[in-house]
Write an enzyme that holds these catalytic residues in place. Structure first.
Site, PDB file in Angstrom:
ATOM      1  N   THR A 188      46.238-205.892  38.528  1.00  0.00           N
ATOM      2  CA  THR A 188      47.146-205.053  37.752  1.00  0.00           C
ATOM      3  C   THR A 188      46.770-203.604  37.919  1.00  0.00           C
ATOM      4  O   THR A 188      45.850-203.274  38.649  1.00  0.00           O
ATOM      5  CB  THR A 188      47.109-205.452  36.275  1.00  0.00           C
ATOM      6  OG1 THR A 188      48.114-204.730  35.589  1.00  0.00           O
ATOM      7  CG2 THR A 188      45.773-205.172  35.653  1.00  0.00           C
ATOM      8  N   THR A 400      55.970-182.934  42.659  1.00  0.00           N
ATOM      9  CA  THR A 400      56.466-181.572  42.830  1.00  0.00           C
ATOM     10  C   THR A 400      56.820-180.918  41.503  1.00  0.00           C
ATOM     11  O   THR A 400      57.132-179.738  41.460  1.00  0.00           O
ATOM     12  CB  THR A 400      57.714-181.559  43.736  1.00  0.00           C
ATOM     13  OG1 THR A 400      58.705-182.430  43.191  1.00  0.00           O
ATOM     14  CG2 THR A 400      57.363-181.999  45.141  1.00  0.00           C
TER      15      THR A 400
END
Length: 400
Positions: A188, A400
């Site tokens: 996980t 970004t």
């Protein structure tokens, strides 16, 4: 999530967490779990062929009987970073080991965050220099650690369990992070389990594998298996107390399974941008793997997930996802219930009140999908969440 005041800290563990300057946000991003003595340890990891440097480091060390610490950083995955990334993982372990007074091979490391950037080792090492000397067994310190390992999670995910029977007592503390890039196959996101139950690695490893199979491997947010998936479990008393056997070991295994299942549910519910937590029950298959295949296709269908987000009881998307799961069944065997309402029975739609069902989907965060075949006793429970515009926004400009 466990209240920090109610957390039972397993004996023999201390932690510290804080801001090392790894996250661009400036938030907490470094945690260290320190054991007072050698620990039995086991782990499971991503099956992604592109795996992070810390995954490779830990795989080479586990299972083991002398682990002393786990170092976790958030904000940088140290994945797809080549030889320098591997050196940085080892360097992290070495610095922690120097401060603790052990060997680097006794320190496990885990990272989460943006892929493809080298760790800022000056910040990591300076952070370890500050944190390790003040590691504490206070519940507040563990609460801080549960927050420092997060990335886009909206809240910490912590489970605290205790056992006391016939003069035998032990506790377990588990925490995890994960809200996206979740579609594991053998592990996980990041999860850490600490216990003072005396369990040797030869028992810890299969217990962890079984627990992961029925929890984190029954979870998907968008089906994207991470490069960093890791579950680690440490026992602080395996070398100093009689190891658990029989009913006590079975009880411990149940605690690990329960903790992993609770964390898996928290992750699905906290999926990035999620407005609905979806439980998928598949039954009547020939075996569990058939059921898993159907559940995964339903859970990862963008059309199913967007329909749930829009409170649209579009049963056709759900049964068609089951149909392309690669399970050889006859359409007339399949029935579907949405929030307890039968919408498709034995291969044909029913006359249900779509407006009422839609209103219920809109009003409630929890959604249950139940699909039943008539092939056998195989069944599974799987968890996911809906797909929203917020998820797209978060992942469209993540770097970004």
């Amino acid at each position: 999530m466990a209240d920090s005041d109610a957390i039972a800290i397993p004996h023999g563990f201390r932690t510290a967490a804080g801001k090392a300057g790894i996250k661009p946000s400036g938030g907490p991003d470094l945690a260290v779990f320190v054991a007072d003595g050698p620990c039995a340890a086991a782990g499971t990891f991503t099956t992604n062929r592109v795996c992070a440097a810390p995954v490779k480091w830990c795989r080479g060390l586990l299972p083991a009987d002398d682990i002393r610490a786990i170092v976790v950083n958030a904000g940088n995955a140290n994945a797809a970073t080549g030889a320098q990334g591997a050196a940085n993982a080892e360097r992290t372990a070495a610095r922690a080991a120097e401060l603790i007074g052990c060997e680097p091979r006794q320190v496990l490391v885990a990272s989460t965050g943006v892929i493809g950037h080298q760790l800022p080792m000056d910040k990591v090492e300076a952070g370890l220099d500050r944190l390790i000397p003040r590691a504490s067994a206070d519940a507040s310190s563990f609460d801080e650690a549960s927050r420092a390992i997060l990335t886009t999670d909206t809240h910490p995910k912590v489970v605290s369990l205790s056992y006391s029977e016939g003069g035998v007592a032990f506790s377990l503390l588990a925490m995890a992070k994960g809200a996206a890039m979740i579609g594991p196959r053998m592990a996980t996101m990041l999860a850490f389990i600490l216990t003072d139950a005396p369990v040797w690695p030869s028992d810890l490893q299969p217990i962890l594998l079984d627990a992961v199979e029925d929890s984190f491997n029954c979870l998907s947010v968008e089906g994207h298996a991470s490069t960093n998936d890791t579950v680690l479990i440490l026992s602080s008393t395996a070398s100093t107390a009689p190891t658990l056997r029989g009913e006590e070991l079975t009880a411990f295994a149940g605690m690990v399974r329960s903790a992993c299942e609770s964390l898996a549910r928290m992750m699905a519910a906290d999926g990035e941008g999620a407005t609905h937590f979806i439980t998928i029950d598949i039954e009547g298959c020939r075996d569990r793997e058939e059921a898993r295949a159907i559940a995964r296709e339903v859970a990862e269908s963008a059309l199913v997930k967007t329909a749930i987000h829009g409170a649209d009881p579009n049963w056709g998307r759900i049964v068609s996802a089951a149909g392309y799961a690669g399970v050889d069944f006859d359409e007339g065997e399949l029935s579907l219930w949405i929030n307890g309402v039968c919408v498709y029975e034995a291969g044909a739609p029913t006359a249900f009140d779509a407006a009422a069902l839609s209103a219920g989907l809109k009003a409630e965060r929890d959604v249950t999908l139940r699909l039943a075949l008539r092939r056998g006793e195989g069944r599974i429970r799987f968890w996911t969440c809906d797909l929203t515009a917020e998820y797209v926004h978060l992942n469209a400009d993540y770097t970004t």
